[in-house]
Each structure stands twice: as structure tokens, then as C-alpha cells.
Design an enzyme around this catalytic site. Structure first.
Site, PDB file in Angstrom:
ATOM      1  N   THR A  40      26.959  34.054 -41.230  1.00 19.69           N
ATOM      2  CA  THR A  40      28.401  34.922 -41.521  1.00 19.69           C
ATOM      3  C   THR A  40      27.541  36.471 -41.641  1.00 19.69           C
ATOM      4  O   THR A  40      26.151  36.226 -41.173  1.00 19.69           O
ATOM      5  CB  THR A  40      28.453  35.064 -42.876  1.00 19.69           C
ATOM      6  OG1 THR A  40      27.899  35.369 -44.076  1.00 19.69           O
ATOM      7  CG2 THR A  40      29.456  34.132 -43.267  1.00 19.69           C
ATOM      8  N   HIS A  47      29.481  37.601 -55.577  1.00 20.56           N
ATOM      9  CA  HIS A  47      28.373  36.561 -55.294  1.00 20.56           C
ATOM     10  C   HIS A  47      26.917  36.642 -55.914  1.00 20.56           C
ATOM     11  O   HIS A  47      26.703  38.031 -56.145  1.00 20.56           O
ATOM     12  CB  HIS A  47      28.428  36.505 -53.597  1.00 20.56           C
ATOM     13  CG  HIS A  47      29.494  35.604 -53.049  1.00 20.56           C
ATOM     14  ND1 HIS A  47      30.286  36.541 -52.734  1.00 20.56           N
ATOM     15  CD2 HIS A  47      29.541  35.039 -52.291  1.00 20.56           C
ATOM     16  CE1 HIS A  47      31.020  36.051 -51.375  1.00 20.56           C
ATOM     17  NE2 HIS A  47      30.742  34.309 -52.055  1.00 20.56           N
ATOM     18  N   HIS A  95      18.459  27.242 -49.651  1.00 21.47           N
ATOM     19  CA  HIS A  95      19.182  27.400 -50.399  1.00 21.47           C
ATOM     20  C   HIS A  95      19.917  26.019 -49.429  1.00 21.47           C
ATOM     21  O   HIS A  95      20.041  24.985 -49.699  1.00 21.47           O
ATOM     22  CB  HIS A  95      20.126  27.686 -51.599  1.00 21.47           C
ATOM     23  CG  HIS A  95      19.151  28.755 -52.379  1.00 21.47           C
ATOM     24  ND1 HIS A  95      18.523  27.717 -53.179  1.00 21.47           N
ATOM     25  CD2 HIS A  95      18.779  30.093 -52.664  1.00 21.47           C
ATOM     26  CE1 HIS A  95      17.739  28.805 -54.155  1.00 21.47           C
ATOM     27  NE2 HIS A  95      18.081  30.195 -54.053  1.00 21.47           N
ATOM     28  N   GLY A 129      32.021  37.066 -45.235  1.00 18.34           N
ATOM     29  CA  GLY A 129      32.328  36.521 -44.809  1.00 18.34           C
ATOM     30  C   GLY A 129      33.496  36.222 -44.758  1.00 18.34           C
ATOM     31  O   GLY A 129      34.877  36.121 -43.666  1.00 18.34           O
ATOM     32  N   LYS A 137      23.105  38.418 -51.742  1.00 19.81           N
ATOM     33  CA  LYS A 137      23.784  37.602 -50.573  1.00 19.81           C
ATOM     34  C   LYS A 137      23.395  39.028 -49.607  1.00 19.81           C
ATOM     35  O   LYS A 137      23.424  40.287 -50.279  1.00 19.81           O
ATOM     36  CB  LYS A 137      24.815  37.301 -50.576  1.00 19.81           C
ATOM     37  CG  LYS A 137      25.713  37.371 -50.061  1.00 19.81           C
ATOM     38  CD  LYS A 137      27.095  36.826 -50.292  1.00 19.81           C
ATOM     39  CE  LYS A 137      28.186  36.771 -49.442  1.00 19.81           C
ATOM     40  NZ  LYS A 137      27.969  35.559 -48.051  1.00 19.81           N
TER      41      LYS A 137
END
Length: 252
Positions: free
Chosen positions: A92, A146, A12, A156, A150
Site C-alpha cells: 500500500t 497498526h 514479516h 491502505g 507501519k
């Protein structure tokens, strides 16, 4: 014309970066790589990541932009150091040993690593530091949300905010991740909560409560394009800088 290499081109964020760089004046995507076979992205052929060292030498980009995963990201930064290419890292979840690899690479080339490339988050961090310093006795809870794909938790950005809180307090806070059972709040602790659901791009909320009042500070990203634009701003700023480690806040 700044020549850009993009990793994770099939993901993405990689797609967002390639599309944004293609549309930006003064930038040209000269290399796009991915770990698996994918078709062209925004008209650019995506090549095998295993060929990155050779491709960096052949295409000679000015800067590489990376939003992938810690293991491949670490390899990419090492390749940049060998090739003399600046690196912008939005990945991250690095371990301490991986951060040491990045620090070693920054002895040879400029490396800018940030947990979030949204300018609004930079403003949020500044406001949070001021609020925590102004309200030292208030309880603090941090919640981040999120999308359900994820991998790292807390995000992060959340970890960066927690470090910001510690920077203006007399001592580092105990970080309590979620609550379960009998768990009364202790003085000075910070509650940390990570939520994963749907296709949420990213949301961070800090709550400060005390003295019969509540203050909430929130940032919500509504498009990944925000992060892509910020990363390209950082790439533009980074090219030509001396070797070393930089942060996105340095660019503002």
C-alpha cells in the site's frame, strides 16, 4: 501445481506467505527474493532482488505475490509484465504515478491489487456501504490502529473504506485527519484517525452517530496469516485470467 514467486521474503509478510504457500496443497514456491541478504525461509533459499528479471525467466512462476514497499513493488510489477507473470500486490501507499505504472503492467498480465486480503474486511466493507447508505445523516469517524513500524498513514484499508463511503454518498466527504484546537465538526465530513503502537496487526473501526444512537463496525486481524492466506487465495484465482486489473472482492 501453481508455482509462486514471493518478494520481500525476509519481511514479516513475505515469511508468512512463503510458509503458507509451502504448506498449501497445489502450490509450490519456486522463487523467493529480498533486497538484503537473509537466510533460508521455510527451507527456501532467498535470492537477490536485483536478479528478479532473470530469475522470473529461469524459474517461470505462474504468479508473484508482493508485500513490500511502493518503490520496489513497482519495479517488481514491471518485471512481471515483461516476463508474462501474474502479480498479486498487497503493498500500500502508492503514489498516483506508481499506480499508473501498475495499470500499464496490467495491460500485459493480470494484476490483482488490494489494500487488505482478509475476508472479514471484505464483509466489513459491504456492511459499511449498506450502513452509510441507510444512515445518510449520521456523523462518521474512522479509526485505524497498526504496529509501530507501519509507514503509511492512514492505512491502505482505511483509504479503501473512505472510498467505499464516498461511493454511496451524494458527494465526496471532506476527510479531516485528527483534530486539534478549535475545530467544530462540519456537515458531511468524515473524521480519520491513525494510531501506531506496539505490535498491533491491524484494526479498523467505523463509528456512525446520530439520532441519539451509536453504531460501531470493527474488524480486528489477530495474525498476519490471515492476509497471507487471502493473498494465496487471490493468486490461485488470478492464474490464467486475462490481462487486466482485479480486486480481491472479485474473487469472492
Amino acid at each position: 501445481m501453481i508455482q509462486v514467486a514471493v518478494t520481500g521474503a525476509g519481511g514479516h509478510m513475505g515469511r508468512e506467505v512463503i510458509e503458507a504457500a509451502t504448506d498449501r496443497q497445489g502450490m509450490e514456491v519456486v522463487l523467493a527474493i529480498n533486497r538484503t541478504d537473509v537466510g533460508p525461509v521455510a527451507g527456501h533459499t532467498v535470492e537477490d532482488e536485483a536478479e528478479l528479471p532473470r530469475l522470473l525467466d529461469d524459474r517461470d512462476p505462474d504468479v508473484l505475490v508482493d508485500f513490500t514497499l511502493p518503490d520496489p513493488s513497482t519495479r517488481y510489477v514491471e518485471a512481471c509484465a515483461d516476463a508474462g507473470v501474474a502479480a498479486v500486490i498487497g503493498t500500500t501507499g502508492f503514489s498516483e504515478s506508481q499506480l499508473e505504472v501498475i495499470a500499464d503492467a496490467a495491460e500485459s498480465v493480470p494484476v490483482l491489487r488490494a489494500s487488505n486480503f482478509a475476508r472479514g474486511v471484505m464483509a466489513l466493507r459491504r456492511v459499511i456501504r449498506e450502513a452509510v447508505e441507510t444512515l445518510p445523516e449520521y456523523d462518521i469517524e474512522l479509526t485505524e490502529t497498526h504496529h509501530n513500524r507501519k509507514r503509511d498513514a492512514p492505512s491502505g484499508t482505511a483509504l479503501t473504506i473512505l472510498d467505499d463511503i464516498d461511493s454511496v454518498r451524494d458527494e465526496a466527504a471532506d476527510r479531516v485527519h485528527g483534530r486539534e484546537g478549535e475545530q467544530p465538526r462540519e456537515d458531511g465530513e468524515v473524521g480519520v484517525h491513525a494510531r501506531r503502537a506496539g505490535d498491533v496487526t491491524g484494526e479498523h473501526e467505523l463509528l456512525l452517530a446520530g439520532n441519539h444512537e451509536i453504531l460501531t463496525l470493527t474488524h480486528r486481524a489477530e495474525s498476519r496469516g490471515v492476509f497471507a492466506a487471502g493473498a494465496l487465495d487471490a493468486a490461485d484465482w488470478l492464474v490464467g485470467r486475462p490481462a487486466g486489473e482485479y480486486d480481491f472482492e472479485d474473487t469472492i
